[in-house]
Design a protein around this motif. Sequence first.
Motif, PDB file in Angstrom:
ATOM      1  N   ALA A  80      31.701 -53.283  -6.824  1.00 19.80           N
ATOM      2  CA  ALA A  80      32.763 -53.843  -6.136  1.00 19.80           C
ATOM      3  C   ALA A  80      32.715 -55.502  -6.168  1.00 19.80           C
ATOM      4  CB  ALA A  80      33.044 -53.976  -4.578  1.00 19.80           C
ATOM      5  N   LEU A  81      31.065 -55.837  -6.052  1.00 22.34           N
ATOM      6  CA  LEU A  81      31.033 -57.154  -5.864  1.00 22.34           C
ATOM      7  C   LEU A  81      31.124 -58.021  -7.413  1.00 22.34           C
ATOM      8  CD1 LEU A  81      27.542 -56.982  -3.711  1.00 22.34           C
ATOM      9  CD2 LEU A  81      29.813 -58.535  -3.231  1.00 22.34           C
ATOM     10  N   ARG A  82      31.339 -59.324  -7.212  1.00 21.28           N
ATOM     11  CA  ARG A  82      31.246 -60.056  -8.341  1.00 21.28           C
ATOM     12  C   ARG A  82      29.926 -60.586  -8.776  1.00 21.28           C
ATOM     13  NH1 ARG A  82      29.864 -64.863  -6.648  1.00 21.28           N
ATOM     14  NH2 ARG A  82      30.720 -65.615  -4.536  1.00 21.28           N
ATOM     15  N   PRO A  83      29.540 -60.961  -9.895  1.00 20.24           N
ATOM     16  CA  PRO A  83      28.332 -61.536  -9.949  1.00 20.24           C
ATOM     17  C   PRO A  83      27.930 -62.674  -8.937  1.00 20.24           C
ATOM     18  CG  PRO A  83      29.121 -61.396 -12.082  1.00 20.24           C
ATOM     19  CD  PRO A  83      30.218 -60.913 -10.998  1.00 20.24           C
ATOM     20  N   GLY A  84      26.742 -62.543  -8.364  1.00 15.54           N
ATOM     21  CA  GLY A  84      26.379 -63.732  -7.321  1.00 15.54           C
ATOM     22  C   GLY A  84      26.822 -63.260  -6.078  1.00 15.54           C
ATOM     23  N   GLY A  85      27.671 -62.032  -5.889  1.00 20.00           N
ATOM     24  CA  GLY A  85      27.892 -61.515  -4.599  1.00 20.00           C
ATOM     25  C   GLY A  85      27.174 -61.204  -3.567  1.00 20.00           C
ATOM     26  N   VAL A  86      27.384 -61.042  -2.517  1.00 19.00           N
ATOM     27  CA  VAL A  86      26.339 -60.848  -1.369  1.00 19.00           C
ATOM     28  C   VAL A  86      26.549 -59.527  -0.806  1.00 19.00           C
ATOM     29  CG1 VAL A  86      25.335 -61.543   0.984  1.00 19.00           C
ATOM     30  CG2 VAL A  86      26.062 -63.121  -0.641  1.00 19.00           C
ATOM     31  N   LEU A  87      25.472 -58.955  -0.555  1.00 17.75           N
ATOM     32  CA  LEU A  87      25.296 -57.527   0.141  1.00 17.75           C
ATOM     33  C   LEU A  87      24.549 -57.686   1.545  1.00 17.75           C
ATOM     34  CD1 LEU A  87      25.609 -54.481   0.737  1.00 17.75           C
ATOM     35  CD2 LEU A  87      23.268 -54.171  -0.662  1.00 17.75           C
ATOM     36  N   GLY A  88      25.287 -57.865   2.424  1.00 18.35           N
ATOM     37  CA  GLY A  88      24.755 -57.947   3.969  1.00 18.35           C
ATOM     38  C   GLY A  88      24.467 -56.588   4.560  1.00 18.35           C
ATOM     39  N   VAL A  89      22.986 -56.432   5.158  1.00 17.13           N
ATOM     40  CA  VAL A  89      22.907 -55.041   5.758  1.00 17.13           C
ATOM     41  C   VAL A  89      22.313 -55.283   7.267  1.00 17.13           C
ATOM     42  CG1 VAL A  89      21.022 -53.392   5.678  1.00 17.13           C
ATOM     43  CG2 VAL A  89      22.190 -53.908   3.640  1.00 17.13           C
ATOM     44  N   GLU A  90      22.760 -54.674   8.176  1.00 18.58           N
ATOM     45  CA  GLU A  90      22.268 -54.524   9.230  1.00 18.58           C
ATOM     46  C   GLU A  90      21.848 -53.204   9.659  1.00 18.58           C
ATOM     47  OE1 GLU A  90      23.288 -55.012  14.129  1.00 18.58           O
ATOM     48  OE2 GLU A  90      24.803 -55.652  12.478  1.00 18.58           O
ATOM     49  N   GLN A  91      20.760 -52.738  10.009  1.00 18.13           N
ATOM     50  CA  GLN A  91      20.322 -51.232  10.236  1.00 18.13           C
ATOM     51  C   GLN A  91      19.240 -51.200  11.225  1.00 18.13           C
ATOM     52  OE1 GLN A  91      21.481 -48.286   8.897  1.00 18.13           O
ATOM     53  NE2 GLN A  91      19.799 -47.278  10.250  1.00 18.13           N
ATOM     54  N   HIS A  92      19.608 -49.969  11.914  1.00 19.93           N
ATOM     55  CA  HIS A  92      18.209 -49.670  12.888  1.00 19.93           C
ATOM     56  C   HIS A  92      17.224 -49.523  12.208  1.00 19.93           C
ATOM     57  CE1 HIS A  92      21.738 -48.822  15.265  1.00 19.93           C
ATOM     58  NE2 HIS A  92      21.999 -47.531  14.637  1.00 19.93           N
ATOM     59  N   ARG A  93      15.925 -50.100  12.586  1.00 19.22           N
ATOM     60  CA  ARG A  93      14.632 -50.294  11.703  1.00 19.22           C
ATOM     61  C   ARG A  93      13.659 -49.216  12.625  1.00 19.22           C
ATOM     62  NH1 ARG A  93      12.709 -56.256  11.208  1.00 19.22           N
ATOM     63  NH2 ARG A  93      13.158 -56.189  13.436  1.00 19.22           N
ATOM     64  N   LEU A  94      12.941 -48.371  11.659  1.00 19.48           N
ATOM     65  CA  LEU A  94      11.987 -47.763  11.807  1.00 19.48           C
ATOM     66  C   LEU A  94      10.710 -48.766  11.560  1.00 19.48           C
ATOM     67  CD1 LEU A  94      11.095 -44.907  12.481  1.00 19.48           C
ATOM     68  CD2 LEU A  94      10.805 -44.573   9.997  1.00 19.48           C
ATOM     69  N   GLY A  95       9.526 -48.474  12.280  1.00 25.33           N
ATOM     70  CA  GLY A  95       8.328 -48.931  11.990  1.00 25.33           C
ATOM     71  C   GLY A  95       7.757 -48.910  10.816  1.00 25.33           C
ATOM     72  N   PRO A  96       6.967 -49.505  10.124  1.00 25.67           N
ATOM     73  CA  PRO A  96       6.419 -49.415   8.921  1.00 25.67           C
ATOM     74  C   PRO A  96       5.122 -48.236   8.800  1.00 25.67           C
ATOM     75  CG  PRO A  96       5.587 -51.319   9.661  1.00 25.67           C
ATOM     76  CD  PRO A  96       6.700 -51.093  10.634  1.00 25.67           C
ATOM     77  N   GLU A  97       4.653 -47.967  10.295  1.00 23.51           N
ATOM     78  CA  GLU A  97       3.897 -47.069  10.436  1.00 23.51           C
ATOM     79  C   GLU A  97       4.202 -45.766  10.554  1.00 23.51           C
ATOM     80  OE1 GLU A  97       5.123 -48.297  14.350  1.00 23.51           O
ATOM     81  OE2 GLU A  97       4.648 -49.429  12.350  1.00 23.51           O
ATOM     82  N   GLN A  98       5.527 -45.524  10.879  1.00 21.39           N
ATOM     83  CA  GLN A  98       6.101 -44.381  11.134  1.00 21.39           C
ATOM     84  C   GLN A  98       6.769 -43.593   9.763  1.00 21.39           C
ATOM     85  OE1 GLN A  98       8.652 -46.455  14.178  1.00 21.39           O
ATOM     86  NE2 GLN A  98       8.250 -44.813  15.551  1.00 21.39           N
ATOM     87  N   ASP A  99       6.604 -42.428   9.835  1.00 25.97           N
ATOM     88  CA  ASP A  99       7.080 -41.630   8.402  1.00 25.97           C
ATOM     89  C   ASP A  99       8.767 -41.613   8.678  1.00 25.97           C
ATOM     90  OD1 ASP A  99       4.431 -40.757   7.967  1.00 25.97           O
ATOM     91  OD2 ASP A  99       4.512 -39.024   9.172  1.00 25.97           O
ATOM     92  N   GLN A 100       9.149 -41.705   7.318  1.00 22.34           N
ATOM     93  CA  GLN A 100      10.492 -41.821   7.116  1.00 22.34           C
ATOM     94  C   GLN A 100      11.070 -40.454   6.854  1.00 22.34           C
ATOM     95  OE1 GLN A 100      12.987 -44.694   6.824  1.00 22.34           O
ATOM     96  NE2 GLN A 100      14.047 -42.813   7.265  1.00 22.34           N
ATOM     97  N   ASP A 101      12.037 -40.152   7.661  1.00 22.58           N
ATOM     98  CA  ASP A 101      12.629 -38.839   7.529  1.00 22.58           C
ATOM     99  C   ASP A 101      13.712 -38.970   6.533  1.00 22.58           C
ATOM    100  OD1 ASP A 101      14.133 -36.542   7.734  1.00 22.58           O
ATOM    101  OD2 ASP A 101      15.003 -36.924   9.717  1.00 22.58           O
ATOM    102  N   PRO A 102      13.719 -38.267   5.395  1.00 24.07           N
ATOM    103  CA  PRO A 102      14.833 -38.449   4.283  1.00 24.07           C
ATOM    104  C   PRO A 102      16.258 -38.552   4.718  1.00 24.07           C
ATOM    105  CG  PRO A 102      13.080 -37.043   3.490  1.00 24.07           C
ATOM    106  CD  PRO A 102      12.879 -37.285   4.903  1.00 24.07           C
ATOM    107  N   ALA A 103      16.335 -37.625   6.032  1.00 30.33           N
ATOM    108  CA  ALA A 103      17.811 -37.688   6.560  1.00 30.33           C
ATOM    109  C   ALA A 103      18.031 -38.439   7.741  1.00 30.33           C
ATOM    110  CB  ALA A 103      17.843 -36.075   6.931  1.00 30.33           C
TER     111      ALA A 103
END
Length: 303
Positions: free
Chosen positions: A196-219
């Motif tokens: 969808a984006l043009r070259p140079g376009g921006v993707l902005g993300v806001e997301q609940h953040r898991l700690g780096p020491e915690q295991d990521q559940d794939p789901a």
Amino acid sequence: MSNSRQGWRLPLSRRDVLSGAAAVSLTGLAACGRKEKTAEPPPAPDGPPKGSLEWAVAGPWRAQDKIRDAARHPMETLRFFGLQPRMTVVEFWPGSGWWTEILAPYLAEGAGKYVAAGFQTGPGADPSQVALMAAFQQRFTNDRRLYGEIELSAFGPTSGPVTLAGTADMVLFMRNIHAWMAAGIAEKAFADAWAALRPGGVLGVEQHRLGPEQDQDPAAANGYVQEAFVKQLAAEAGFVFVAASEINANERDKKDHPFGVDTLPPVSLTAPRGSPPNPTFDRSKYDAIGESDRMTLRFRKPE
């Protein structure tokens, strides 16, 4: 020799000169005695200038949602992403329209364009999502004077392009990546944003953040996602990481809640999702935490 003065003009007498000077003096005094009318200053506008981002955030049509501004920081978040009034902005899964009621009026006043890529409906669609989309359309397409001409599209497992390829200036993922991970469509979300984006376009993300020491559940069943994992998904789609902000950080959130992130406000579950509320559940601890700790990231589609 004639002494006739015929044809001569006698000089002004002293009396004539004095009379003229007095007249001039009186005229000047009269002029000085008059008060010149000065223009009244224009009345101060009520609130921010119409069309500004401040105006859109402060809008009275947001009366029910402003209470969350202190936790969600809409002004700071959108400025961090680099929002401008003439942009074409695509929001994936706008839900009930918390961001729509800011973005749509702002872009409508600025000759921009807002695209809502909502839930993909059709056979087998989640009834709650279908109802939410119907309510969204009812609310935001019936007031074109305020919200402008909103473009409606869809994002889901088998959806097509969210808008005309290469025309968007900005795409927003606002707290939905965990849901796409659960549905197995997170990679598709990033790929569709790229298209969808043009070259140079921006993707902005806001997301609940898991700690780096915690295991990521794939789901991402608890609603939290590692920041490194989001960056990996973006990189695999071709995006370049630009910057991160702690605008939406909350150090009180330890990500260990009994019903995942939805234990916290604004969902405030007191029992597992789908179960009846538990009136004996003590919410005080979770209400004191407030809304989740969230990453806020900006990516760019290379030129």
